[in-house]
Motif scaffolding. Structure first.
Motif, short mmCIF file in Angstrom:
data_model
loop_
_atom_site.label_atom_id
_atom_site.label_comp_id
_atom_site.label_asym_id
_atom_site.label_seq_id
_atom_site.Cartn_x
_atom_site.Cartn_y
_atom_site.Cartn_z
N ARG A 83 -15.68 -17.76 3.01
CA ARG A 83 -15.47 -17.52 4.45
C ARG A 83 -14.54 -16.34 4.72
NH1 ARG A 83 -17.80 -21.91 7.12
NH2 ARG A 83 -17.71 -23.85 5.92
N ILE A 84 -13.78 -15.95 3.71
CA ILE A 84 -12.87 -14.80 3.88
C ILE A 84 -13.64 -13.53 3.49
CG2 ILE A 84 -10.75 -13.70 3.04
CD1 ILE A 84 -9.90 -16.15 4.39
N VAL A 85 -13.82 -12.65 4.47
CA VAL A 85 -14.55 -11.41 4.17
C VAL A 85 -13.53 -10.32 3.86
CG1 VAL A 85 -16.26 -9.77 5.01
CG2 VAL A 85 -16.39 -12.17 5.68
N ASP A 86 -13.10 -10.29 2.59
CA ASP A 86 -12.14 -9.30 2.14
C ASP A 86 -12.94 -8.31 1.30
OD1 ASP A 86 -9.66 -8.18 1.95
OD2 ASP A 86 -8.92 -9.55 0.41
N THR A 87 -12.96 -7.04 1.70
CA THR A 87 -13.89 -6.13 1.03
C THR A 87 -13.33 -5.55 -0.26
OG1 THR A 87 -13.12 -4.22 2.28
CG2 THR A 87 -14.96 -5.47 3.23
N THR A 88 -14.26 -5.32 -1.19
CA THR A 88 -13.92 -4.67 -2.46
C THR A 88 -13.29 -3.31 -2.16
OG1 THR A 88 -15.78 -5.77 -3.49
CG2 THR A 88 -14.96 -3.80 -4.60
N ILE A 134 -3.85 -14.79 3.11
CA ILE A 134 -4.81 -13.72 3.40
C ILE A 134 -5.25 -13.84 4.86
CG2 ILE A 134 -7.06 -12.75 2.82
CD1 ILE A 134 -6.54 -13.76 -0.08
N VAL A 135 -4.97 -12.80 5.63
CA VAL A 135 -5.21 -12.79 7.08
C VAL A 135 -6.06 -11.57 7.43
CG1 VAL A 135 -4.13 -12.83 9.36
CG2 VAL A 135 -2.95 -13.88 7.42
N PRO A 136 -7.35 -11.75 7.63
CA PRO A 136 -8.19 -10.58 7.94
C PRO A 136 -7.86 -9.99 9.31
CG PRO A 136 -9.54 -12.46 7.20
CD PRO A 136 -8.14 -12.96 7.45
N THR A 157 -17.75 -7.76 -1.64
CA THR A 157 -16.59 -8.57 -1.23
C THR A 157 -15.92 -9.24 -2.43
OG1 THR A 157 -17.89 -10.59 -0.99
CG2 THR A 157 -17.72 -9.17 0.97
N ILE A 158 -14.70 -9.70 -2.20
CA ILE A 158 -13.95 -10.38 -3.27
C ILE A 158 -14.63 -11.71 -3.62
CG2 ILE A 158 -11.72 -11.40 -3.89
CD1 ILE A 158 -11.84 -8.27 -3.78
N SER A 159 -15.12 -12.43 -2.61
CA SER A 159 -15.81 -13.68 -2.96
C SER A 159 -17.11 -13.37 -3.70
CB SER A 159 -16.07 -14.54 -1.71
OG SER A 159 -16.89 -13.85 -0.80
N GLY A 160 -17.75 -12.22 -3.37
CA GLY A 160 -18.94 -11.78 -4.12
C GLY A 160 -18.60 -11.51 -5.58
N PRO A 177 -14.94 -8.16 16.59
CA PRO A 177 -15.86 -8.94 17.42
C PRO A 177 -16.25 -10.28 16.77
CG PRO A 177 -16.56 -6.65 17.26
CD PRO A 177 -15.39 -6.79 16.35
N THR A 178 -16.37 -10.32 15.43
CA THR A 178 -16.77 -11.56 14.76
C THR A 178 -15.75 -12.67 15.00
OG1 THR A 178 -17.53 -10.11 13.02
CG2 THR A 178 -17.57 -12.45 12.53
N GLU A 179 -14.47 -12.30 14.93
CA GLU A 179 -13.41 -13.31 15.08
C GLU A 179 -13.33 -13.78 16.53
OE1 GLU A 179 -13.10 -10.53 13.20
OE2 GLU A 179 -13.17 -11.62 11.31
N ILE A 180 -13.49 -12.83 17.47
CA ILE A 180 -13.44 -13.22 18.89
C ILE A 180 -14.63 -14.15 19.20
CG2 ILE A 180 -13.61 -12.31 21.27
CD1 ILE A 180 -11.98 -9.88 20.26
N ALA A 181 -15.79 -13.82 18.60
CA ALA A 181 -16.98 -14.65 18.81
C ALA A 181 -16.78 -16.03 18.18
CB ALA A 181 -18.21 -13.96 18.21
#
Ligand code: NAD
Length: 488
Positions: free
Chosen positions: A364-369, A231-233, A315-318, A237-241
């Motif tokens: 930590r993986i923000v994969d959206t529903t 899984i590669v989001p 999110t999927i983790s949610g 800006p979040t990732e660059i930060a």
């Protein structure tokens, strides 16, 4: 520290960097579609080999056929084609810099530089990740779409093609005529039988303008099937930060989960790196691995997202921290999908369910529903309905799968239980919503959509279960329906 060759030794000590001499690498692979996934997956496997002093003559030359690929080229050129990978392990974040890419072909409308590069003898593999939708196939029949305007263009202009496949055919023509010989076409997109699909697209396109070339490609090139998983989001800006926080200025860092799998048919007409020494698996039976992944991981996604969207879980983790949804995934997967999935070497279907459950739960993986619920009209028929058919044929339970379909029908009505609106998330949304609204009073209206369900409406065990679940969802809510299933 701004990432490039000169600054590698200035990076924080906890960031692993290439230990091999990058100036001594030579090219072996052109990769078309230099997205995030390639850099976190195939390029990582090659980097691992290079760290062990292997595959030094297989370095990657990036390529693309879209204007955004030229933007990517210029970003990577700035940093000497080095890539920052950030691993999102639930127990902590870590970064490494990989160096398996050494060049990037300029992206032009006529693809002349790409064709010229692929025609050179050092290139022995042309790999690609151009998305599932990029192969000019009819999603239902899987037949080649010869009428697509891009294909018509390439058929009429074979030396100045627009598509990756036209460019491959043009390069292969030069290779045939100059005696360089064939290369392997390696599809790394998430498609079942992806090598066969790539072969079909390249050969069918070549046939429109040059039947002899089409026959030569079909007879001489190889197109191994492969199954890819990690899984590669997308990077924002979040990732660059995040890269910045870790001490690296990178214009295009890549985040990824702490899991990778690559299963490849060992069918390479012009040699290959020993990717198996970095954890990939060469096998004659990609299909068994694909089946396990598609039924449990991709099917599992659909099992949870219908209910989650209706309950407003983002999110999927949610989803996995909602006890009813997590238990729902586990029960349906173990009782209703696993009986139809064969083990593969080193993994039983049961242990795969456990693995997927923990991968889905990675916070930590923000994969959206919303992303995962997209395109239900192709994902339910591809990932869930085959398990229902198998269950009906074998006499195993299908109650939870029927509830999954009822949750999809509830979602397509277009509102959540809190009254908010679910935005359209499917190419067939309008039709789906009409059917979902009608099914509120008459559930049979949903499964009558035979373009998705075929003749399943005539299977009493499925039709009765579906009717019961959709009525219960509307009468008592999604959570009550899940709990009723879990208590049974
Ligand atoms: P991305 O958006 O980062 O990159 C996509 C690349 O494909 C870009 O270079 C883009 O220019 C190119 N592209 C897109 N559509 C194209 C088309 N029609 N023709 C030619 N080029 C095209 O996406 P990504 O995350 O790298 O994912 C790419 C593919 O990799 C997915 O579609 C999937 O098949 C596979 N994959 C991704 C993941 C993941 O988690 N990201 C996991 C498994 C498999």
């Amino acid at each position: 520290v701004k990432l490039n060759n000169k600054t590698l030794s200035d990076l924080p000590a906890n960031i692993a960097v290439p230990t091999y001499d990058r100036s001594a690498l030579t090219a072996g692979i052109v990769h078309i579609g230099l997205g995030n996934f390639h850099r976190a997956h195939q390029a990582w496997y090659l980097h691992r080999l290079m760290q062990n002093g292997q595959a030094l003559d297989w370095a990657i030359v990036g390529a693309g056929v879209r204007p955004n690929d030229e933007t990517r080229r210029l970003e990577l050129l700035e940093q000497d084609y080095l890539n920052t990978l950030i691993e999102l392990d639930p127990s902590g974040i870590s970064a490494e810099v990989t160096g398996a890419m050494i060049d990037f072909v300029p992206v032009t409308a006529d693809n002349a530089p790409l064709i010229a590069r692929m025609a050179q003898a050092d290139i022995r593999i042309v790999a690609m990740t151009v998305t599932e939708g990029g192969y000019y196939i009819d999603p239902v029949t899987k037949a080649f779409d010869a009428n697509h305007p891009d294909i018509q263009h390439d058929a009429a202009n074979p030396t100045t093609p627009k598509t990756p496949f036209g460019a491959m055919a043009a390069a292969l023509k030069i290779r045939r005529d100059t005696g360089v010989g064939p290369f392997t076409g390696l599809c790394c997109d998430n498609l079942q039988g992806n090598g066969a699909i790539l072969r079909q697209t390249v050969v069918s396109l070549a046939r429109l303008s040059d039947p002899d070339l089409a026959d030569w490609i079909d007879a001489n090139c190889s197109f191994p099937n492969s199954m890819v998983d990690c899984i590669v989001p997308a990077t924002g800006p979040t990732e660059i930060a995040l890269a910045h926080e870790l001490g690296i200025e990178d214009l295009a860092p890549v985040t990824h989960e702490n899991f990778r799998q690559w299963i490849i048919e060992d069918d390479f007409c012009a040699g290959r790196p020993d990717w198996d020494k970095a954890g990939a698996v060469f096998t004659d039976d990609v299909h068994a691995y694909e089946m396990m992944k598609i039924r449990i991981l991709n099917g599992g996604h659909q099992i949870i997202v219908g209910a989650a969207e209706v309950l407003g879980i983002e999110t999927i983790s949610g989803c996995m921290s909602n006890s009813a949804i997590a238990a729902f995934f586990n029960k349906v997967a173990l009782n209703e999908i696993v009986p139809h999935v064969h083990p593969v070497p080193g993994r039983t279907p049961e242990s795969y369910v456990e693995l997927i459950s923990s991968r889905f739960a990675n916070p930590r993986i923000v994969d959206t529903t919303r992303r995962v619920a997209f395109d239900g009209s192709s994902r339910h028929p591809g990932f869930v309905i085959p398990s229902i058919r198998d269950g009906l044929a074998a006499g195993t339970p299908i109650e939870g799968l029927a509830l999954t379909e009822a949750a999809w029908a509830r979602m397509c009505e277009g509102t959540r239980e809190d009254g908010s609106t679910i935005q359209p998330n499917d190419p067939f949304w309008t039709d789906l919503q009409v059917a979902a609204k009608a099914a509120k009073d008459d559930p049979a209206k949903w499964i009558a959509q035979d373009q998705f369900y075929g003749d399943l409406a005539n299977e009493p065990r499925f039709a009765e279960a579906f009717d019961k679940w959709l009525r219960l969802i509307w009468a008592e809510g999604m959570t009550a329906a899940l709990k009723t299933y879990l208590a049974a």
